[in-house]
Design a protein around this motif. Structure first.
Motif, PDB file in Angstrom:
ATOM      1  N   LEU A  91       0.820  -1.204   0.000  1.00 21.41           N
ATOM      2  CA  LEU A  91       0.000   0.000   0.000  1.00 21.41           C
ATOM      3  C   LEU A  91       0.861   1.263   0.000  1.00 21.41           C
ATOM      4  CD1 LEU A  91      -2.794   1.301   0.132  1.00 21.41           C
ATOM      5  CD2 LEU A  91      -2.707   1.094   2.631  1.00 21.41           C
ATOM      6  N   TYR A  92       1.922   1.257   0.807  1.00 14.84           N
ATOM      7  CA  TYR A  92       2.778   2.442   0.914  1.00 14.84           C
ATOM      8  C   TYR A  92       4.161   2.202   0.308  1.00 14.84           C
ATOM      9  CZ  TYR A  92      -0.841   3.345   4.398  1.00 14.84           C
ATOM     10  OH  TYR A  92      -2.048   3.493   5.036  1.00 14.84           O
ATOM     11  N   ARG A  96       5.414   1.356  -5.916  1.00 18.68           N
ATOM     12  CA  ARG A  96       4.068   1.476  -6.474  1.00 18.68           C
ATOM     13  C   ARG A  96       3.919   2.838  -7.147  1.00 18.68           C
ATOM     14  NH1 ARG A  96      -1.535   0.956  -2.941  1.00 18.68           N
ATOM     15  NH2 ARG A  96      -2.905   2.014  -4.416  1.00 18.68           N
ATOM     16  N   ASP A  99      -0.493   7.429  -7.412  1.00 19.81           N
ATOM     17  CA  ASP A  99      -0.793   8.495  -6.472  1.00 19.81           C
ATOM     18  C   ASP A  99       0.323   8.707  -5.453  1.00 19.81           C
ATOM     19  OD1 ASP A  99      -1.145   6.078  -5.316  1.00 19.81           O
ATOM     20  OD2 ASP A  99      -3.149   6.438  -4.536  1.00 19.81           O
ATOM     21  N   ILE A 101       2.273   9.008  -1.917  1.00 20.77           N
ATOM     22  CA  ILE A 101       2.280   8.093  -0.781  1.00 20.77           C
ATOM     23  C   ILE A 101       1.468   8.653   0.384  1.00 20.77           C
ATOM     24  CG2 ILE A 101       4.333   8.998   0.403  1.00 20.77           C
ATOM     25  CD1 ILE A 101       5.192   6.051   0.792  1.00 20.77           C
ATOM     26  N   ARG A 104      -2.536   7.668   0.102  1.00 18.91           N
ATOM     27  CA  ARG A 104      -2.932   6.278  -0.111  1.00 18.91           C
ATOM     28  C   ARG A 104      -3.699   5.740   1.083  1.00 18.91           C
ATOM     29  NH1 ARG A 104       2.787   3.827  -2.409  1.00 18.91           N
ATOM     30  NH2 ARG A 104       3.039   5.314  -4.130  1.00 18.91           N
ATOM     31  N   SER A 105      -4.742   4.963   0.774  1.00 24.52           N
ATOM     32  CA  SER A 105      -5.537   4.305   1.800  1.00 24.52           C
ATOM     33  C   SER A 105      -6.237   3.111   1.173  1.00 24.52           C
ATOM     34  CB  SER A 105      -6.574   5.270   2.386  1.00 24.52           C
ATOM     35  OG  SER A 105      -7.519   5.649   1.394  1.00 24.52           O
ATOM     36  N   SER A 106      -6.860   2.305   1.990  1.00 24.69           N
ATOM     37  CA  SER A 106      -7.607   1.146   1.517  1.00 24.69           C
ATOM     38  C   SER A 106      -8.725   0.881   2.516  1.00 24.69           C
ATOM     39  CB  SER A 106      -6.694  -0.081   1.414  1.00 24.69           C
ATOM     40  OG  SER A 106      -6.298  -0.517   2.709  1.00 24.69           O
ATOM     41  N   ARG A 157      -8.150  10.967   4.739  1.00 28.73           N
ATOM     42  CA  ARG A 157      -7.243  10.069   4.026  1.00 28.73           C
ATOM     43  C   ARG A 157      -5.958  10.791   3.621  1.00 28.73           C
ATOM     44  NH1 ARG A 157     -12.387   8.304   2.969  1.00 28.73           N
ATOM     45  NH2 ARG A 157     -12.711   6.035   3.170  1.00 28.73           N
TER      46      ARG A 157
END
Length: 267
Positions: A91-92, A96, A99, A101, A104-106, A157
């Motif tokens: 995710l972080y 990747r 967007d 860092i 970023r969220s989920s 977020r």
């Protein structure tokens, strides 16, 4: 037939509202507050079964006992989730693309953060209600900073990675609570108390001293992304970890002093 219809409606309610991504922050916060109350009540009933001295504790000690049960469970949950999201998930990850860092969220990161907000609100409420029996002003400041920072990262977020880096420090909480339990149970001179003190020292050093150094280094490496955050979020990224780092150093000095005192007495 009627029961099946109600079951289908309940499933739709959970799927489209309670677990729908826009509602996860709110359902996780509210759900955790109710869970904290449930765990508190369960602790009152279960604790006398495995600790015979519970009946001899004062009223405030019984309250703090149950309060620390909730604290320990939350600490284990959020530290595991934080370690996974920061160091093991992608995710972080810097690899990747796409967007920033800092934005970023989920659904999983939102859920875990909502649980943490719910816990800190519940615990802060108990601390203020029983002030100063469950902790002095430093605990009020710590929890207020935690609620503001975590809630902002959750609802807007922004900067979730740095919030989770700070939340990893909760991994030290079970050791702190165990120390209190051993002391309250009259086991201050036991080997378990000494071992716990040594483990607390190293856990605190890694999770609340060295890790905060890594956090500031990470902010330095990603400063161009961090400065694009809204002004309030930018201030939180620098302000909250800085204040908590100072508090951690103060508490670490007390831990070191206590450990030295314990080792000296045993020697």
């Amino acid at each position: 037939m009627g029961i099946e219809a109600y079951q289908d409606q309940a499933k739709l309610l959970v799927k489209h509202y309670l677990l729908a991504e826009p509602f996860i922050p709110y359902t996780s916060i509210i759900g955790c507050i109710f869970l904290c109350k449930l765990l508190y009540d369960i602790s009152i009933v279960v604790t006398p079964w495995y600790f015979k001295g519970y009946a001899g504790l004062t009223k405030i000690q019984c309250i703090e006992w149950s309060n620390r049960v909730i604290s320990t469970i939350h600490a284990i949950f959020i530290s595991v989730m934080s370690l996974y999201l920061v160091f093991f998930s992608d995710l972080y990850s810097d690899n990747r693309s796409g967007d920033l860092i800092t934005v970023r969220s989920s659904p999983l990161s939102d859920f875990a953060m909502g649980v943490s907000v719910g816990y800190f609100l519940s615990d802060l409420g108990m601390i203020i209600w029983l002030y100063p029996s469950l902790g002095g002003m430093e605990y009020v400041v710590h929890h207020l900073l935690s609620v503001v920072a975590v809630a902002y990262s959750l609802l807007y977020r922004q900067g979730q990675i740095y919030t989770y880096m700070v939340l990893i420090s909760e991994i030290t909480t079970p050791g702190v609570n165990l120390r209190w339990y051993l002391d309250t149970a009259g086991m201050k001179r036991s080997k378990a108390y000494l071992i716990n003190g040594i483990m607390m020292f190293f856990a605190w050093l890694v999770a609340r001293i060295l890790l905060f150094g890594y956090l500031f280094y990470h902010v330095y490496l990603h400063y161009m992304q961090v400065k694009q955050m809204p002004y309030f979020g930018f201030c939180l990224v620098f302000g909250v970890p800085s204040i908590l780092a100072i508090m951690n150093l103060m508490w670490f000095a007390k831990i070191l002093k206590g450990l030295k005192k314990t080792l000296t007495k045993r020697h």
